[in-house]
Design a protein around this motif. Structure first.
Motif, PDB file in Angstrom:
ATOM      1  N   LYS A 117       0.833  -1.205   0.000  1.00 20.97           N
ATOM      2  CA  LYS A 117       0.000   0.000   0.000  1.00 20.97           C
ATOM      3  C   LYS A 117       0.868   1.256   0.000  1.00 20.97           C
ATOM      4  O   LYS A 117       0.533   2.252  -0.617  1.00 20.97           O
ATOM      5  N   GLY A 118       1.976   1.224   0.669  1.00 25.77           N
ATOM      6  CA  GLY A 118       2.888   2.365   0.707  1.00 25.77           C
ATOM      7  C   GLY A 118       3.475   2.670  -0.661  1.00 25.77           C
ATOM      8  O   GLY A 118       3.621   3.809  -1.057  1.00 25.77           O
ATOM      9  N   LYS A 119       3.801   1.614  -1.412  1.00 26.20           N
ATOM     10  CA  LYS A 119       4.350   1.813  -2.757  1.00 26.20           C
ATOM     11  C   LYS A 119       3.290   2.382  -3.700  1.00 26.20           C
ATOM     12  O   LYS A 119       3.574   3.227  -4.518  1.00 26.20           O
ATOM     13  N   GLN A 120       2.056   1.905  -3.582  1.00 25.32           N
ATOM     14  CA  GLN A 120       0.976   2.417  -4.420  1.00 25.32           C
ATOM     15  C   GLN A 120       0.719   3.887  -4.131  1.00 25.32           C
ATOM     16  O   GLN A 120       0.484   4.684  -5.026  1.00 25.32           O
ATOM     17  N   LYS A 121       0.764   4.227  -2.884  1.00 21.32           N
ATOM     18  CA  LYS A 121       0.543   5.617  -2.499  1.00 21.32           C
ATOM     19  C   LYS A 121       1.676   6.504  -3.035  1.00 21.32           C
ATOM     20  O   LYS A 121       1.442   7.614  -3.500  1.00 21.32           O
ATOM     21  N   THR A 122       2.902   6.017  -3.016  1.00 15.87           N
ATOM     22  CA  THR A 122       4.044   6.776  -3.513  1.00 15.87           C
ATOM     23  C   THR A 122       3.922   7.008  -5.017  1.00 15.87           C
ATOM     24  O   THR A 122       4.152   8.106  -5.508  1.00 15.87           O
ATOM     25  N   VAL A 123       3.539   5.977  -5.766  1.00 19.23           N
ATOM     26  CA  VAL A 123       3.368   6.117  -7.219  1.00 19.23           C
ATOM     27  C   VAL A 123       2.236   7.091  -7.509  1.00 19.23           C
ATOM     28  O   VAL A 123       2.357   7.951  -8.383  1.00 19.23           O
ATOM     29  N   ARG A 124       1.129   6.977  -6.789  1.00 20.02           N
ATOM     30  CA  ARG A 124      -0.010   7.883  -6.979  1.00 20.02           C
ATOM     31  C   ARG A 124       0.404   9.324  -6.683  1.00 20.02           C
ATOM     32  O   ARG A 124       0.085  10.249  -7.433  1.00 20.02           O
ATOM     33  N   ASP A 125       1.170   9.537  -5.644  1.00 16.91           N
ATOM     34  CA  ASP A 125       1.640  10.883  -5.298  1.00 16.91           C
ATOM     35  C   ASP A 125       2.567  11.449  -6.384  1.00 16.91           C
ATOM     36  O   ASP A 125       2.495  12.637  -6.712  1.00 16.91           O
ATOM     37  N   MET A 126       3.419  10.593  -6.942  1.00 18.56           N
ATOM     38  CA  MET A 126       4.320  11.051  -8.025  1.00 18.56           C
ATOM     39  C   MET A 126       3.515  11.468  -9.254  1.00 18.56           C
ATOM     40  O   MET A 126       3.798  12.484  -9.875  1.00 18.56           O
ATOM     41  N   ILE A 127       2.502  10.695  -9.604  1.00 15.98           N
ATOM     42  CA  ILE A 127       1.671  11.022 -10.770  1.00 15.98           C
ATOM     43  C   ILE A 127       0.911  12.326 -10.528  1.00 15.98           C
ATOM     44  O   ILE A 127       0.830  13.186 -11.405  1.00 15.98           O
ATOM     45  N   LEU A 128       0.367  12.495  -9.333  1.00 14.49           N
ATOM     46  CA  LEU A 128      -0.335  13.744  -9.011  1.00 14.49           C
ATOM     47  C   LEU A 128       0.617  14.939  -9.037  1.00 14.49           C
ATOM     48  O   LEU A 128       0.271  16.018  -9.542  1.00 14.49           O
ATOM     49  N   SER A 129       1.818  14.762  -8.523  1.00  9.10           N
ATOM     50  CA  SER A 129       2.818  15.844  -8.541  1.00  9.10           C
ATOM     51  C   SER A 129       3.196  16.203  -9.975  1.00  9.10           C
ATOM     52  O   SER A 129       3.304  17.377 -10.332  1.00  9.10           O
ATOM     53  N   LEU A 130       3.405  15.197 -10.805  1.00  5.99           N
ATOM     54  CA  LEU A 130       3.746  15.436 -12.215  1.00  5.99           C
ATOM     55  C   LEU A 130       2.608  16.166 -12.930  1.00  5.99           C
ATOM     56  O   LEU A 130       2.851  17.106 -13.700  1.00  5.99           O
ATOM     57  N   ALA A 131       1.371  15.755 -12.660  1.00  9.60           N
ATOM     58  CA  ALA A 131       0.222  16.429 -13.279  1.00  9.60           C
ATOM     59  C   ALA A 131       0.159  17.890 -12.845  1.00  9.60           C
ATOM     60  O   ALA A 131      -0.127  18.780 -13.662  1.00  9.60           O
ATOM     61  N   LEU A 132       0.422  18.153 -11.574  1.00 16.12           N
ATOM     62  CA  LEU A 132       0.418  19.523 -11.073  1.00 16.12           C
ATOM     63  C   LEU A 132       1.522  20.359 -11.737  1.00 16.12           C
ATOM     64  O   LEU A 132       1.294  21.512 -12.125  1.00 16.12           O
ATOM     65  N   VAL A 134       2.881  19.854 -14.748  1.00 15.77           N
ATOM     66  CA  VAL A 134       2.482  20.081 -16.144  1.00 15.77           C
ATOM     67  C   VAL A 134       1.410  21.156 -16.213  1.00 15.77           C
ATOM     68  O   VAL A 134       1.452  22.037 -17.078  1.00 15.77           O
ATOM     69  N   LEU A 135       0.452  21.128 -15.300  1.00 12.22           N
ATOM     70  CA  LEU A 135      -0.601  22.143 -15.265  1.00 12.22           C
ATOM     71  C   LEU A 135      -0.011  23.532 -15.034  1.00 12.22           C
ATOM     72  O   LEU A 135      -0.367  24.496 -15.720  1.00 12.22           O
ATOM     73  N   MET A 136       0.900  23.649 -14.096  1.00 11.05           N
ATOM     74  CA  MET A 136       1.537  24.945 -13.809  1.00 11.05           C
ATOM     75  C   MET A 136       2.367  25.436 -15.006  1.00 11.05           C
ATOM     76  O   MET A 136       2.356  26.623 -15.326  1.00 11.05           O
ATOM     77  N   ALA A 137       3.087  24.536 -15.656  1.00 12.58           N
ATOM     78  CA  ALA A 137       3.863  24.925 -16.840  1.00 12.58           C
ATOM     79  C   ALA A 137       2.947  25.448 -17.941  1.00 12.58           C
ATOM     80  O   ALA A 137       3.256  26.435 -18.619  1.00 12.58           O
ATOM     81  N   GLY A 138       1.787  24.807 -18.117  1.00 12.82           N
ATOM     82  CA  GLY A 138       0.822  25.274 -19.106  1.00 12.82           C
ATOM     83  C   GLY A 138       0.293  26.661 -18.783  1.00 12.82           C
ATOM     84  O   GLY A 138       0.165  27.521 -19.663  1.00 12.82           O
ATOM     85  N   VAL A 139      -0.021  26.899 -17.512  1.00 13.18           N
ATOM     86  CA  VAL A 139      -0.515  28.217 -17.085  1.00 13.18           C
ATOM     87  C   VAL A 139       0.556  29.281 -17.318  1.00 13.18           C
ATOM     88  O   VAL A 139       0.275  30.367 -17.828  1.00 13.18           O
ATOM     89  N   ILE A 140       1.786  28.980 -16.968  1.00 12.90           N
ATOM     90  CA  ILE A 140       2.885  29.937 -17.172  1.00 12.90           C
ATOM     91  C   ILE A 140       3.052  30.230 -18.656  1.00 12.90           C
ATOM     92  O   ILE A 140       3.193  31.381 -19.059  1.00 12.90           O
ATOM     93  N   TYR A 141       3.009  29.197 -19.487  1.00 10.98           N
ATOM     94  CA  TYR A 141       3.176  29.390 -20.934  1.00 10.98           C
ATOM     95  C   TYR A 141       2.071  30.285 -21.497  1.00 10.98           C
ATOM     96  O   TYR A 141       2.316  31.156 -22.330  1.00 10.98           O
ATOM     97  N   ILE A 142       0.849  30.092 -21.038  1.00 13.52           N
ATOM     98  CA  ILE A 142      -0.289  30.868 -21.555  1.00 13.52           C
ATOM     99  C   ILE A 142      -0.206  32.331 -21.131  1.00 13.52           C
ATOM    100  O   ILE A 142      -0.458  33.233 -21.926  1.00 13.52           O
ATOM    101  N   PHE A 143       0.163  32.601 -19.893  1.00  6.82           N
ATOM    102  CA  PHE A 143       0.084  33.954 -19.366  1.00  6.82           C
ATOM    103  C   PHE A 143       1.364  34.782 -19.498  1.00  6.82           C
ATOM    104  O   PHE A 143       1.319  35.993 -19.304  1.00  6.82           O
ATOM    105  N   ILE A 144       2.475  34.180 -19.829  1.00  7.89           N
ATOM    106  CA  ILE A 144       3.707  34.952 -20.040  1.00  7.89           C
ATOM    107  C   ILE A 144       3.813  35.234 -21.536  1.00  7.89           C
ATOM    108  O   ILE A 144       3.828  34.308 -22.355  1.00  7.89           O
ATOM    109  N   PRO A 145       3.882  36.510 -21.910  1.00  7.87           N
ATOM    110  CA  PRO A 145       3.930  36.831 -23.350  1.00  7.87           C
ATOM    111  C   PRO A 145       5.233  36.345 -23.981  1.00  7.87           C
ATOM    112  O   PRO A 145       6.295  36.400 -23.371  1.00  7.87           O
ATOM    113  N   HIS A 146       5.123  35.875 -25.210  1.00  8.54           N
ATOM    114  CA  HIS A 146       6.290  35.460 -25.982  1.00  8.54           C
ATOM    115  C   HIS A 146       6.051  35.869 -27.432  1.00  8.54           C
ATOM    116  O   HIS A 146       4.992  35.645 -27.988  1.00  8.54           O
ATOM    117  N   ASP A 147       7.077  36.507 -27.991  1.00  5.34           N
ATOM    118  CA  ASP A 147       6.992  37.035 -29.349  1.00  5.34           C
ATOM    119  C   ASP A 147       8.082  36.389 -30.185  1.00  5.34           C
ATOM    120  O   ASP A 147       9.263  36.549 -29.910  1.00  5.34           O
TER     121      ASP A 147
END
Length: 174
Positions: A5-20, A22-35
């Motif tokens: 159960k501890g290993k499953q929880k660790t993998v689940r936490d890693m996937i949630l952290s990675l998703a977070l 990626v979400l933050m990188a997407g928000v930064i890309y959208i809101f920071i102007p680039h020309d």
């Protein structure tokens, strides 16, 4: 069983952290102007440097006359302590770079430097009664004129040979 159960929880936490992340990188890309467009280079006035070079150089210093306003001077310098080196760079109408380089430095080294490593070809061009040699193969293509008093004139850049010839034809030493 507690270990599984501890290993499953660790993998689940890693996937949630990675998703977070990626979400933050997407928000930064959208809101920071680039020309991605090319910067608008300011036009430089080269009249003072040209006058200085013509007074100080040991050879007739060339600069273009009569080029259309669509050719924009972007850089200029005269270095009397480095072989009377004269440089003036232009942005051609299509965005390519074309420069005029002159010096009394050792011809082979100067041409290699000014043309970014181009090599002489067997082709020449007759422009305003003068024979210019074509150079290719480096970062730039170039037209080279062996001038009076040991000077060398190189018209080089990313522009086509037609653009280089246009610049060479516009050069005047008066």
């Amino acid at each position: 069983m507690a270990g599984a159960k501890g290993k499953q929880k660790t993998v689940r936490d890693m996937i949630l952290s990675l998703a977070l992340i990626v979400l933050m990188a997407g928000v930064i890309y959208i809101f920071i102007p680039h020309d991605d467009s090319e910067p608008d280079l300011p036009r430089v006035d080269y009249s003072v440097e040209l006058l200085t070079a013509r007074r100080a150089a040991s050879y007739p210093v060339a600069a273009p006359e009569g080029l259309p306003a669509t050719w924009k001077a972007t850089s200029v310098r005269y270095q009397g302590d480095q072989g009377d080196a004269w440089h003036i760079g232009f942005r051609a109408p299509d965005g390519e770079y074309v420069a005029v380089e002159q010096s009394v430095q050792k011809r082979s080294a100067f041409i290699d430097d000014a043309s970014q490593g181009a090599r002489a070809t067997t082709k020449t061009e007759r422009i305003d009664g003068q024979t210019w040699t074509r150079y290719t193969g480096g970062r730039y293509d170039a037209l080279v004129l062996e001038g009076p008093k040991g000077s060398t004139t190189v018209v080089a850049g990313t522009g086509s040979f037609t653009q280089l010839a246009t610049m060479a034809g516009a050069l005047s030493t008066s």
